[in-house]
Design a protein around this motif. Structure first.
Motif, PDB file in Angstrom:
ATOM      1  N   GLY A   1      10.119  -9.504  50.709  1.00  0.00           N
ATOM      2  CA  GLY A   1       9.185  -8.243  51.022  1.00  0.00           C
ATOM      3  C   GLY A   1       8.332  -8.863  52.289  1.00  0.00           C
ATOM      4  N   SER A   2       7.213  -7.690  52.387  1.00  0.00           N
ATOM      5  CA  SER A   2       6.013  -8.010  53.488  1.00  0.00           C
ATOM      6  C   SER A   2       5.273  -9.221  53.150  1.00  0.00           C
ATOM      7  CB  SER A   2       5.515  -6.722  53.735  1.00  0.00           C
ATOM      8  OG  SER A   2       4.378  -7.042  54.473  1.00  0.00           O
ATOM      9  N   LEU A   3       5.106 -10.071  54.123  1.00  0.00           N
ATOM     10  CA  LEU A   3       3.863 -10.964  54.006  1.00  0.00           C
ATOM     11  C   LEU A   3       2.683 -10.534  53.756  1.00  0.00           C
ATOM     12  CD1 LEU A   3       4.869 -13.746  56.388  1.00  0.00           C
ATOM     13  CD2 LEU A   3       5.491 -13.494  54.088  1.00  0.00           C
ATOM     14  N   LEU A   4       2.378  -8.984  53.900  1.00  0.00           N
ATOM     15  CA  LEU A   4       1.232  -8.074  54.062  1.00  0.00           C
ATOM     16  C   LEU A   4       1.401  -6.944  53.337  1.00  0.00           C
ATOM     17  CD1 LEU A   4      -1.479  -8.308  54.915  1.00  0.00           C
ATOM     18  CD2 LEU A   4      -1.032  -7.212  56.821  1.00  0.00           C
ATOM     19  N   PRO A   5       1.733  -7.111  51.895  1.00  0.00           N
ATOM     20  CA  PRO A   5       1.918  -5.868  51.115  1.00  0.00           C
ATOM     21  C   PRO A   5       0.809  -4.669  51.144  1.00  0.00           C
ATOM     22  CG  PRO A   5       1.404  -7.713  49.811  1.00  0.00           C
ATOM     23  CD  PRO A   5       1.637  -8.354  50.888  1.00  0.00           C
ATOM     24  N   ASN A   6      -0.166  -5.173  51.537  1.00  0.00           N
ATOM     25  CA  ASN A   6      -1.642  -4.014  51.350  1.00  0.00           C
ATOM     26  C   ASN A   6      -2.111  -4.433  52.852  1.00  0.00           C
ATOM     27  OD1 ASN A   6      -3.505  -2.471  51.065  1.00  0.00           O
ATOM     28  ND2 ASN A   6      -4.209  -3.728  49.262  1.00  0.00           N
ATOM     29  N   ALA A   7      -1.861  -3.314  53.604  1.00  0.00           N
ATOM     30  CA  ALA A   7      -2.583  -3.429  54.944  1.00  0.00           C
ATOM     31  C   ALA A   7      -3.797  -2.654  54.990  1.00  0.00           C
ATOM     32  CB  ALA A   7      -1.403  -2.608  55.651  1.00  0.00           C
ATOM     33  N   LEU A   8      -4.400  -2.099  53.722  1.00  0.00           N
ATOM     34  CA  LEU A   8      -5.650  -1.386  53.965  1.00  0.00           C
ATOM     35  C   LEU A   8      -6.623  -2.388  53.578  1.00  0.00           C
ATOM     36  CD1 LEU A   8      -4.656   1.643  52.096  1.00  0.00           C
ATOM     37  CD2 LEU A   8      -4.772   1.494  54.181  1.00  0.00           C
ATOM     38  N   LEU A   9      -6.291  -3.763  53.233  1.00  0.00           N
ATOM     39  CA  LEU A   9      -7.406  -4.831  53.150  1.00  0.00           C
ATOM     40  C   LEU A   9      -8.290  -4.919  54.319  1.00  0.00           C
ATOM     41  CD1 LEU A   9      -5.343  -7.328  51.267  1.00  0.00           C
ATOM     42  CD2 LEU A   9      -7.173  -6.055  50.278  1.00  0.00           C
ATOM     43  N   PRO A  10      -9.719  -5.373  54.227  1.00  0.00           N
ATOM     44  CA  PRO A  10     -10.184  -6.033  55.280  1.00  0.00           C
ATOM     45  C   PRO A  10      -9.457  -6.960  56.275  1.00  0.00           C
ATOM     46  CG  PRO A  10     -11.838  -5.691  53.169  1.00  0.00           C
ATOM     47  CD  PRO A  10     -10.434  -5.683  52.667  1.00  0.00           C
ATOM     48  N   PRO A  11      -9.851  -6.832  57.474  1.00  0.00           N
ATOM     49  CA  PRO A  11      -8.970  -7.641  58.310  1.00  0.00           C
ATOM     50  C   PRO A  11      -8.706  -9.308  57.997  1.00  0.00           C
ATOM     51  CG  PRO A  11     -10.295  -6.087  59.794  1.00  0.00           C
ATOM     52  CD  PRO A  11     -10.730  -5.886  58.464  1.00  0.00           C
ATOM     53  N   ALA A  12     -10.052  -9.691  57.807  1.00  0.00           N
ATOM     54  CA  ALA A  12     -10.090 -11.107  57.087  1.00  0.00           C
ATOM     55  C   ALA A  12      -9.225 -11.562  55.901  1.00  0.00           C
ATOM     56  CB  ALA A  12     -11.539 -11.707  57.059  1.00  0.00           C
ATOM     57  N   GLU A  13      -9.435 -10.588  54.914  1.00  0.00           N
ATOM     58  CA  GLU A  13      -8.598 -10.559  53.807  1.00  0.00           C
ATOM     59  C   GLU A  13      -7.064 -10.498  54.044  1.00  0.00           C
ATOM     60  OE1 GLU A  13     -10.251  -8.287  50.469  1.00  0.00           O
ATOM     61  OE2 GLU A  13     -12.194  -8.995  51.029  1.00  0.00           O
ATOM     62  N   ALA A  14      -6.844  -9.446  54.896  1.00  0.00           N
ATOM     63  CA  ALA A  14      -5.470  -9.172  55.355  1.00  0.00           C
ATOM     64  C   ALA A  14      -4.703 -10.455  55.733  1.00  0.00           C
ATOM     65  CB  ALA A  14      -5.390  -7.905  56.010  1.00  0.00           C
ATOM     66  N   ILE A  15      -5.225 -11.004  57.051  1.00  0.00           N
ATOM     67  CA  ILE A  15      -4.802 -12.265  57.508  1.00  0.00           C
ATOM     68  C   ILE A  15      -4.819 -13.409  56.468  1.00  0.00           C
ATOM     69  CG2 ILE A  15      -4.916 -13.748  59.248  1.00  0.00           C
ATOM     70  CD1 ILE A  15      -4.259 -10.897  60.140  1.00  0.00           C
ATOM     71  N   ALA A  16      -5.613 -13.413  55.547  1.00  0.00           N
ATOM     72  CA  ALA A  16      -5.786 -14.610  54.427  1.00  0.00           C
ATOM     73  C   ALA A  16      -4.544 -14.408  53.586  1.00  0.00           C
ATOM     74  CB  ALA A  16      -7.069 -14.493  53.593  1.00  0.00           C
ATOM     75  N   LEU A  17      -4.349 -13.100  53.322  1.00  0.00           N
ATOM     76  CA  LEU A  17      -3.070 -12.673  52.221  1.00  0.00           C
ATOM     77  C   LEU A  17      -1.715 -13.096  53.054  1.00  0.00           C
ATOM     78  CD1 LEU A  17      -1.769 -11.894  49.757  1.00  0.00           C
ATOM     79  CD2 LEU A  17      -2.232  -9.510  50.837  1.00  0.00           C
ATOM     80  N   PHE A  18      -1.649 -13.070  54.474  1.00  0.00           N
ATOM     81  CA  PHE A  18      -0.508 -13.083  55.274  1.00  0.00           C
ATOM     82  C   PHE A  18      -0.245 -14.762  55.252  1.00  0.00           C
ATOM     83  CE2 PHE A  18       1.208 -14.549  59.165  1.00  0.00           C
ATOM     84  CZ  PHE A  18       2.495 -13.441  59.245  1.00  0.00           C
ATOM     85  N   GLU A  19      -1.272 -15.531  55.398  1.00  0.00           N
ATOM     86  CA  GLU A  19      -1.291 -16.807  55.500  1.00  0.00           C
ATOM     87  C   GLU A  19      -0.966 -17.469  54.184  1.00  0.00           C
ATOM     88  OE1 GLU A  19      -3.711 -20.480  57.519  1.00  0.00           O
ATOM     89  OE2 GLU A  19      -4.682 -19.143  56.258  1.00  0.00           O
ATOM     90  N   LEU A  20      -1.329 -17.038  53.061  1.00  0.00           N
ATOM     91  CA  LEU A  20      -0.935 -17.235  51.970  1.00  0.00           C
ATOM     92  C   LEU A  20       0.435 -17.250  51.261  1.00  0.00           C
ATOM     93  CD1 LEU A  20      -2.031 -18.427  48.866  1.00  0.00           C
ATOM     94  CD2 LEU A  20      -2.222 -16.005  48.368  1.00  0.00           C
ATOM     95  N   ASN A  21       0.940 -15.744  51.835  1.00  0.00           N
ATOM     96  CA  ASN A  21       2.418 -15.716  51.774  1.00  0.00           C
ATOM     97  C   ASN A  21       3.324 -16.563  52.491  1.00  0.00           C
ATOM     98  OD1 ASN A  21       1.897 -13.700  49.299  1.00  0.00           O
ATOM     99  ND2 ASN A  21       1.505 -12.196  50.719  1.00  0.00           N
TER     100      ASN A  21
END
Length: 572
Positions: free
Chosen positions: A219-239
């Motif tokens: 699936g998407s590396l960013l399953p939740n696009a509603l997170l604050p920007p810094a948290e969203a990119i951190a989640l992207f990097e983790l996945n």
């Protein structure tokens, strides 16, 4: 398949070197050493010699870089496989290896060309294929895998052929059932094969079969696009790191607006500013410290897990050490995942707001099977321009060339903007000097005008004073004339004193006075004719006598001034 040709003088041996989806063709003399192959590959791939492993030599031992082709006794056309190593990362070797899997879908008469790195698993390949064809995971029947193979095995470890490994997929009617522990023990005890995967679907009761739970699809590396920007990119990097490994370009953690501001509007650090101020002067200092001189490129990476080329692009570009260094030194790299519609809509709106339609067009026009997209942006004169657009079909060399070209455009724009800033600064200084000179001239003119006005005022006041003095003089003359008695008629000489005044300008003024009139009347007569007592003396010539010293209240007769007398008017 790309074929990159290089012509070399005195070619004897043709090398076809398979690297990912590329086949690099080199023609080298037989007396050249193995090292010369790596030297040519350095320029074509960006890899260092220490990061290369050439596979496919006919001899089993490792081939030294100093051995010549003639010593190896190789044929005129020789096939090799280039494996990229990364000594800084334990998984770098496995990640850098790119496998081209050609999957033949027998049921749908389709051929899928897929690319995966060595750290990905067989299960991930099968899951990816479920997105391309209607055969579900539990109904897939594969041929061509090295046997035996486990779904959780890494591709690097199972002995896939390079540069391409062919597979075939079809639909099976057998239902995959999870064997119970008793089934396993019975099968093991009788040394019989386990038939839990061989039962026909029609022979099974729906209540009796147990279907293994479906494995989650990629699936998407960013399953939740509603997170604050810094948290969203951190989640992207983790996945991203879970899927591809920890070796990758540095991701900026923040909103796209913050990333762009960091790339284009970053202030000069105080320590660096101090060093620059101490080392340069004048326009050079202003140029170095200007905002435009500190700008970097801004790279926007749009990832799509459902796209075919994403694996090869990640391994060849985002995980390439040369590009990792280039992006770190020259660009701010901001990633986003557009696999899900809501994530795609979010970034599309932000791109339109922050950069404009030029950044949105590649997102909406790029084919789904051509993702990911890399936008390289620069800033000139306050506006952001998309300098280069690259999709997932581009190779390492394409991205490196595009980055260098965008950097050159960016530098040229910076130089032009800096030159314009310096020209504006010079013009400003000229205008400022002109204004200062004008102000100084204006002050001088004002001072001259003030001095002239002062002189004129003084002259006017003096003239007014003169006129006032004349007026007062005339007024006093009239008053003196008014105070004179009437001139007596000619009569007895004993009662008349005839006076002749000799003025300084040679005139003669005559008048008769009564002998009984006081001497004061003579002074009034002189005053009435313009010779006041405070400015002139009345003097008898013989014997010389100043009449001003006499008692003016006494009469002419008492003072012995009778009959005809001559009086001279003299200035004090």
């Amino acid at each position: 398949m790309e074929v990159d040709e290089e012509m070399v003088v005195d070619e004897d041996i043709v090398f076809l070197i398979h690297y990912g989806e590329q086949t690099i063709r080199l023609e080298l003399p037989a007396q050249e050493r193995v090292e010369s192959v790596k030297i040519h590959l350095m320029r074509k791939t960006g890899l260092l010699k220490a990061e290369m492993e050439l596979l496919g030599w006919d001899i089993p031992d490792n081939v030294s870089d100093d051995v010549t082709f003639a010593d190896l006794g190789i044929s005129k056309e020789y096939h090799l496989v280039l494996r990229a190593l990364n000594g800084a990362d334990p998984d770098g070797e496995r990640i850098s290896v790119v496998y081209h899997l050609q999957v033949n879908d027998v049921e749908n008469d389709e051929i899928y060309n897929l690319f995966f790195n060595g750290m990905q698993t067989v299960r991930e390949v099968k899951q990816h294929v479920t997105q391309l064809c209607p055969i579900p995971f539990e109904r897939q029947h594969w041929e061509g895998w090295p046997w035996p193979v486990d779904d959780d095995a890494l591709l690097f470890n199972i002995g896939l052929k390079t540069p391409r490994h062919e597979l075939q997929i079809s639909r099976t009617r057998n239902v995959v059932r999870s064997p119970t522990s008793n089934d396993r023990s019975r099968s093991a005890g009788r040394n019989e094969p386990d038939h839990s995967y061989d039962m026909d679907e029609d022979d099974l009761d729906d209540d009796a079969i147990e279907i293994s739970p479906p494995v989650p699809q990629r699936g998407s590396l960013l399953p939740n696009a509603l997170l604050p920007p810094a948290e969203a990119i951190a989640l992207f990097e983790l996945n991203f790191e879970k899927r591809y490994g920890h070796n990758h370009v540095q991701f900026f953690k923040g909103s796209i607006r913050e990333a762009m501001s960091f790339a284009f509007d970053r202030p000069v650090p105080d320590v660096i500013r101090t060093l620059l101020i101490n080392s340069v002067r004048g326009e050079a200092q202003k140029g170095i410290l200007s905002p435009s001189s500190q700008r970097q490129l801004f790279a926007i990476y749009l990832h799509n897990e459902k796209s075919f080329p994403v694996n090869i692009f990640v391994s060849q570009v985002l995980q390439n050490p040369v590009l990792i260094d280039r992006f770190r030194d020259h660009a701010v790299f901001w990633p986003w995942d557009v696999t899900l519609p809501e994530s795609r809509a979010t970034v599309q709106g932000e791109l339109a707001e922050v950069i404009g339609e030029q950044a949105v067009i590649p997102l909406v026009t790029t084919r789904p099977d051509s993702f990911p997209i890399l936008l390289i942006c620069g800033k000139t004169k306050g506006s952001v321009d998309v300098l280069r657009v690259l999709d997932g079909t581009k190779s390492f060399t394409d991205v490196l060339d595009a980055l260098e070209l965008a950097g050159e455009i960016h530098r040229r724009n910076q130089e032009n903007e800096l030159a314009e800033q310096q020209t504006r600064e010079r013009n400003r200084l000229v205008v400022e000097e002109q204004n200062q000179a004008y102000q100084a001239s204006l002050v001088a003119d004002q001072a001259k005008a003030e001095a002239k006005r002062a002189v004129e005022d003084q002259k006017r006041r003096e003239e007014e004073n003169v006129q006032e003095a004349i007026r007062q003089r005339a007024l006093r003359q009239e008053e003196a004339r008014a105070q004179l008695p009437e001139e007596p008629a000619q009569g007895s000489s004993d009662s008349i004193t005839a006076v002749r005044l000799r003025t300084p300008d040679g005139r003669s003024l005559t008048r008769r006075f009564a002998s009984s009139d006081p001497l004061q009347y003579l002074f009034r007569f002189a005053h009435a004719n313009g010779y006041p007592e405070d400015e002139f003396n009345l003097v008898c010539s013989y014997p010389r006598k100043e009449l001003g010293s006499l008692d003016k209240q006494k009469s002419f007769k008492e003072l012995g001034l009778t009959q005809q007398i001559a009086i001279f008017v003299e200035e004090h």
